[in-house]
Design a protein around this motif. Structure first.
Motif, PDB file in Angstrom:
ATOM      1  N   ASP A 100     -45.241  -3.285  22.297  1.00 63.21           N
ATOM      2  CA  ASP A 100     -45.397  -3.712  20.914  1.00 63.21           C
ATOM      3  C   ASP A 100     -44.014  -3.662  20.275  1.00 63.21           C
ATOM      4  O   ASP A 100     -43.548  -2.602  19.850  1.00 63.21           O
ATOM      5  CB  ASP A 100     -46.372  -2.786  20.180  1.00 63.21           C
TER       6      ASP A 100
ATOM      7  N   SER B 214     -42.943  -4.564  17.569  1.00 63.57           N
ATOM      8  CA  SER B 214     -42.882  -4.248  16.143  1.00 63.57           C
ATOM      9  C   SER B 214     -42.739  -2.741  15.920  1.00 63.57           C
ATOM     10  O   SER B 214     -42.589  -2.308  14.770  1.00 63.57           O
ATOM     11  CB  SER B 214     -44.134  -4.764  15.425  1.00 63.57           C
ATOM     12  N   ARG B 215     -42.789  -1.954  17.005  1.00 68.68           N
ATOM     13  CA  ARG B 215     -42.697  -0.492  16.894  1.00 68.68           C
ATOM     14  C   ARG B 215     -41.729   0.045  17.943  1.00 68.68           C
ATOM     15  O   ARG B 215     -42.122   0.659  18.926  1.00 68.68           O
ATOM     16  CB  ARG B 215     -44.080   0.135  17.059  1.00 68.68           C
TER      17      ARG B 215
ATOM     18  N   HIS C 259     -46.346   4.975  17.708  1.00 70.08           N
ATOM     19  CA  HIS C 259     -46.435   4.107  18.894  1.00 70.08           C
ATOM     20  C   HIS C 259     -45.188   3.248  19.013  1.00 70.08           C
ATOM     21  O   HIS C 259     -44.618   2.849  18.017  1.00 70.08           O
ATOM     22  CB  HIS C 259     -47.670   3.224  18.856  1.00 70.08           C
ATOM     23  N   CYS C 260     -44.794   2.902  20.267  1.00 69.82           N
ATOM     24  CA  CYS C 260     -43.510   2.227  20.369  1.00 69.82           C
ATOM     25  C   CYS C 260     -43.108   1.767  21.751  1.00 69.82           C
ATOM     26  O   CYS C 260     -43.743   2.052  22.749  1.00 69.82           O
ATOM     27  CB  CYS C 260     -42.422   3.171  19.908  1.00 69.82           C
ATOM     28  N   CYS C 261     -41.970   1.046  21.760  1.00 69.06           N
ATOM     29  CA  CYS C 261     -41.102   0.843  22.929  1.00 69.06           C
ATOM     30  C   CYS C 261     -39.824   1.611  22.589  1.00 69.06           C
ATOM     31  O   CYS C 261     -39.472   1.737  21.423  1.00 69.06           O
ATOM     32  CB  CYS C 261     -40.800  -0.647  23.079  1.00 69.06           C
TER      33      CYS C 261
END
Length: 256
Positions: free
Chosen positions: A74, A76-77, A250-252
């Motif tokens: 994602d 965006s995160r 949440h993230c990359c």
């Protein structure tokens, strides 16, 4: 050192993956060259969001890490993470990201930055820098030599790259700051966190007792050291702290 810690981190926290960035090195490439490389890495992440062209071969996601990241991340995160002076770079990239024109980074959004034992210092030493016993791996004289090679010509330890409490350097996303309690920079890191909180920034702190600067990288290099069990426990706690910080957003993750 880095692969061992970050591979464990990637397996322990809720991320799509960790992207490691190759940085141009000083003195041939003084700052801000490494910061520009951080922006280039975000541009690369932005490129992952493009549609695959009709005639472009599509590898199996399991055999192509880039395609796998495109499929599951994602964007965006995204979080930035760095340690020691790499944490300083991560912060500068995060600040520059946050001050860009709306839409400049396309679908890429910055959810936070994780600063592991950042290398914040000033021309006048803090109390812990002045009173801590000399450390062959981390002392003001050695740090000063490295900074002279890395900083723009004529810059001092009060430069925003090293003491980021003014101007665009304060335009930051939510931060997690890791402080090792035997790190001679600890007083300066506490000062930084307090300054950012007074400025209304979201700053979380992960304290690690009984360990020194970048302890999570040095662990296991000398297997006979008696403090290894304690260091292992502090590393596990740090990974849990990072996981909680990321899990709420949440993230990359991109590593600097």
């Amino acid at each position: 050192m880095y692969h061992s810690f970050y591979a464990r981190l990637a397996a322990s926290i809720p991320v799509a993956g960790i992207v490691s960035i190759t940085l141009p090195l000083a003195p041939e490439n003084p700052l801000p060259a490494a910061i520009a490389a951080g922006y280039a890495a975000i541009d690369w992440l932005k490129s992952l969001a493009r549609p695959v062209l009709p005639n472009e071969p599509v590898p199996e996601p399991t055999s192509d890490p880039i395609n796998r990241l495109r499929d599951v991340a994602d964007l965006s995160r995204v979080f930035l993470i760095g340690d020691s002076n790499g944490a300083n770079l991560a912060l500068q990239v995060a600040a520059g990201f946050s001050t860009a024109e709306p839409g400049y980074w396309g679908p890429v959004g910055l959810a936070g930055a994780i600063l592991l034992n950042p290398g914040f210092t000033r021309s006048a030493p803090s109390r812990s820098e002045s009173t801590d016993p000399m450390n062959r791996y981390m002392n003001r004289e050695l740090v000063g030599r490295f900074l002279k090679l890395a900083l723009p010509e004529g810059a001092t330890r009060d430069h925003p790259y090293i003491w980021p409490v003014v101007g665009d350097a304060t335009a930051v996303p939510p931060l997690l700051v890791s402080i090792a309690m035997l790190d001679s920079l600890r007083d300066r890191l506490v000062e930084y966190c307090n300054a950012m909180r007074r400025a209304g920034k979201h700053v979380e702190v992960a304290l690690s007792a009984g360990v020194d600067h970048i302890f999570y990288l040095k662990h296991g290099l000398v297997v006979s050291e008696p403090e290894n069990d304690e260091t292992a426990a502090r590393i596990a706690e740090l990974i849990e702290d990072i996981g909680r910080f990321i899990g709420r957003r949440h993230c990359c993750v991109a590593r600097l």
